[in-house]
Design a protein around this motif. Structure first.
Motif, short mmCIF file in Angstrom:
data_model
loop_
_atom_site.label_atom_id
_atom_site.label_comp_id
_atom_site.label_asym_id
_atom_site.label_seq_id
_atom_site.Cartn_x
_atom_site.Cartn_y
_atom_site.Cartn_z
N MET A 17 0.83 -1.20 0.00
CA MET A 17 0.00 0.00 0.00
C MET A 17 0.87 1.25 0.00
SD MET A 17 -3.27 -1.27 2.14
CE MET A 17 -4.07 0.25 1.76
N ILE A 18 1.99 1.19 0.72
CA ILE A 18 2.92 2.32 0.71
C ILE A 18 3.46 2.53 -0.71
CG2 ILE A 18 5.20 3.09 1.51
CD1 ILE A 18 4.46 1.69 4.22
N ALA A 19 3.62 1.42 -1.44
CA ALA A 19 4.10 1.52 -2.82
C ALA A 19 2.98 1.89 -3.79
CB ALA A 19 4.76 0.21 -3.24
N GLY A 20 1.76 2.10 -3.28
CA GLY A 20 0.70 2.62 -4.12
C GLY A 20 -0.26 1.59 -4.69
N GLN A 21 -0.17 0.34 -4.24
CA GLN A 21 -1.11 -0.67 -4.74
C GLN A 21 -2.49 -0.48 -4.12
OE1 GLN A 21 -0.55 -4.85 -4.97
NE2 GLN A 21 1.66 -4.69 -5.27
N PRO A 22 -3.55 -0.73 -4.89
CA PRO A 22 -4.89 -0.67 -4.31
C PRO A 22 -5.04 -1.70 -3.20
CG PRO A 22 -4.98 -0.98 -6.70
CD PRO A 22 -3.55 -1.10 -6.30
N LYS A 23 -5.88 -1.35 -2.22
CA LYS A 23 -6.04 -2.16 -1.02
C LYS A 23 -6.44 -3.61 -1.34
CE LYS A 23 -7.98 -1.83 3.59
NZ LYS A 23 -8.79 -1.04 4.52
N LYS A 24 -7.38 -3.76 -2.23
CA LYS A 24 -7.91 -5.08 -2.55
C LYS A 24 -6.79 -5.97 -3.13
CE LYS A 24 -11.31 -8.01 -4.01
NZ LYS A 24 -10.45 -9.17 -4.20
N GLN A 25 -6.03 -5.37 -4.03
CA GLN A 25 -4.94 -6.10 -4.68
C GLN A 25 -3.88 -6.50 -3.65
OE1 GLN A 25 -3.94 -4.00 -8.35
NE2 GLN A 25 -1.84 -4.76 -8.12
N ALA A 26 -3.57 -5.57 -2.74
CA ALA A 26 -2.58 -5.84 -1.69
C ALA A 26 -3.09 -6.96 -0.78
CB ALA A 26 -2.31 -4.57 -0.89
N ALA A 27 -4.38 -6.91 -0.44
CA ALA A 27 -4.94 -7.93 0.45
C ALA A 27 -4.92 -9.30 -0.22
CB ALA A 27 -6.37 -7.55 0.84
N LEU B 32 8.95 -9.85 0.99
CA LEU B 32 8.82 -10.20 -0.43
C LEU B 32 7.61 -9.55 -1.08
CD1 LEU B 32 9.67 -13.95 0.03
CD2 LEU B 32 11.10 -12.27 -1.13
N ALA B 33 6.86 -8.77 -0.31
CA ALA B 33 5.58 -8.24 -0.79
C ALA B 33 5.71 -7.50 -2.11
CB ALA B 33 4.96 -7.34 0.27
N ASN B 34 6.73 -6.66 -2.22
CA ASN B 34 6.88 -5.86 -3.44
C ASN B 34 7.81 -6.50 -4.47
OD1 ASN B 34 5.09 -3.80 -2.72
ND2 ASN B 34 6.65 -2.76 -1.48
N ARG B 35 7.95 -7.81 -4.40
CA ARG B 35 8.79 -8.56 -5.34
C ARG B 35 10.19 -7.96 -5.48
NH1 ARG B 35 3.59 -8.77 -7.62
NH2 ARG B 35 2.86 -10.91 -7.94
N PRO B 36 10.94 -7.91 -4.38
CA PRO B 36 12.28 -7.32 -4.45
C PRO B 36 13.21 -8.19 -5.29
CG PRO B 36 12.00 -8.49 -2.39
CD PRO B 36 10.66 -8.48 -3.06
N LYS B 37 14.27 -7.57 -5.79
CA LYS B 37 15.30 -8.34 -6.50
C LYS B 37 16.34 -8.87 -5.52
CE LYS B 37 14.95 -5.96 -10.90
NZ LYS B 37 13.98 -4.87 -10.58
N LEU B 38 16.43 -8.18 -4.36
CA LEU B 38 17.46 -8.51 -3.38
C LEU B 38 16.80 -8.72 -2.01
CD1 LEU B 38 20.49 -8.63 -2.56
CD2 LEU B 38 20.39 -6.14 -2.24
N LEU B 39 17.10 -9.87 -1.40
CA LEU B 39 16.56 -10.17 -0.08
C LEU B 39 17.73 -10.21 0.91
CD1 LEU B 39 14.12 -10.97 1.67
CD2 LEU B 39 14.53 -13.34 1.02
N LEU B 40 17.66 -9.36 1.92
CA LEU B 40 18.71 -9.30 2.94
C LEU B 40 18.16 -9.87 4.23
CD1 LEU B 40 19.88 -5.65 2.18
CD2 LEU B 40 20.94 -7.79 1.40
N ALA B 41 18.92 -10.76 4.85
CA ALA B 41 18.43 -11.40 6.06
C ALA B 41 19.54 -11.37 7.10
CB ALA B 41 17.99 -12.83 5.76
N ASP B 42 19.23 -10.80 8.27
CA ASP B 42 20.23 -10.68 9.34
C ASP B 42 19.92 -11.69 10.45
OD1 ASP B 42 22.29 -9.86 10.92
OD2 ASP B 42 21.72 -7.74 10.95
N GLU B 43 20.56 -12.82 10.39
CA GLU B 43 20.35 -13.92 11.34
C GLU B 43 18.86 -14.23 11.52
OE1 GLU B 43 22.84 -13.79 14.82
OE2 GLU B 43 24.11 -12.23 13.96
N PRO B 44 18.17 -14.51 10.43
CA PRO B 44 16.70 -14.68 10.49
C PRO B 44 16.26 -15.89 11.31
CG PRO B 44 17.50 -15.41 8.36
CD PRO B 44 18.67 -14.76 9.06
N THR B 45 17.15 -16.86 11.50
CA THR B 45 16.77 -18.04 12.29
C THR B 45 17.43 -18.02 13.66
OG1 THR B 45 18.57 -19.39 11.40
CG2 THR B 45 16.50 -19.41 10.17
N GLY B 46 18.09 -16.92 13.98
CA GLY B 46 18.88 -16.83 15.22
C GLY B 46 18.08 -16.98 16.50
#
Ligand code: ADP
Ligand code: MG
Length: 224
Positions: free
Chosen positions: A113-123, A160-174
């Protein structure tokens, strides 16, 4: 012209304090390609989070280049950095950083929604993503009413909501127990293989690192 999603060239980050200079990154260079999973290892305090913050355009390096999807970032102003971050980069942290007053579904909808997608589509997309992560029955739950593993899965969907090209994870399973960490790791792996997102993940777990495509090891401010 490289087809790397992320290119880092001789990156330096110096923290200037009242009475000393902490030279955390001392000329770090590497690339991450589309569909590649790269582990970032190094002792506590070696600069993993600093590197991820710089690459995620949340911190500014003292020197060096960061090129994301072909965009040179060092001359960008704050607005341009924000747009590139929103469009191209997803983050997963060790702690979930979800908004406590919002449901799982709403937390995943927000970046769209911050990126401007309509609410229904985002939901619709948020529900689909949460379903794919095994959370179809948790859409209405606030973070406090989710387990640690569920919170991390919501964080992954949000990243992943906005289909990023790069995913950064800082100890996500820590913060997760071994079984839950394994589930979350497998989901991340499946996402990278399926979507072709480039992933850079800081971890202290050598077994996880060994399963990724490559490991970058930070020591003394450099990749060794
Ligand atoms: P890691 O994630 O590998 O544990 P960090 O990147 O968090 O390492 O920290 C690297 C070093 O930089 C540490 O010595 C830390 O204390 C220092 N540091 C991190 N952030 C700051 C800051 N904002 N100001 C000053 N020093 C910092
Ligand atoms: Mg860290």
């Amino acid at each position: 012209m490289s087809n790397a999603v992320l290119q880092v060239e001789t990156l330096h980050r110096v923290y200037e304090q009242a009475d000393n200079r902490l030279h955390v990154l001392q000329g770090v260079s590497f690339e991450v390609g589309a569909g590649e999973m790269v582990a970032l290892m190094g002792q506590s305090g070696s600069g993993k989070s600093t590197l991820l913050q710089c690459v995620g355009l949340l911190d500014t390096p003292s020197e060096g280049k960061i090129i994301i999807a072909g965009h040179e970032t060092q001359a960008m102003n704050e607005h341009e950095r924000t747009l590139l971050r929103r469009e191209s980069i997803g983050f997963v942290y060790q702690a979930h950083h979800l908004l406590p007053e919002f449901s799982a579904l709403e937390n995943v909808m927000l970046p769209m929604m911050i990126a401007g997608q309509p609410k229904k589509q985002a939901a619709d997309r948020a529900a689909k993503m949460l379903d794919a992560l095994g959370l179809a029955a948790r859409l209405d739950h606030r973070p406090a009413r989710l387990s640690g593993g569920e919170q991390q899965r919501v964080s992954i969907a949000r990243a992943l909501a906005n289909r990023p090209k790069l995913l950064l994870a800082d100890e996500p399973t820590g913060n997760l127990d071994p079984d839950t960490a394994e589930t979350v790791y497998r989901m991340l792996e499946a996402i990278v293989r399926k979507t072709g997102v480039a992933m850079l993940m800081a971890t202290h777990n050598p077994e996880l690192a060994a399963r990724m495509d490559r490991t970058l090891r930070l020591k003394g401010g450099a990749i060794v």
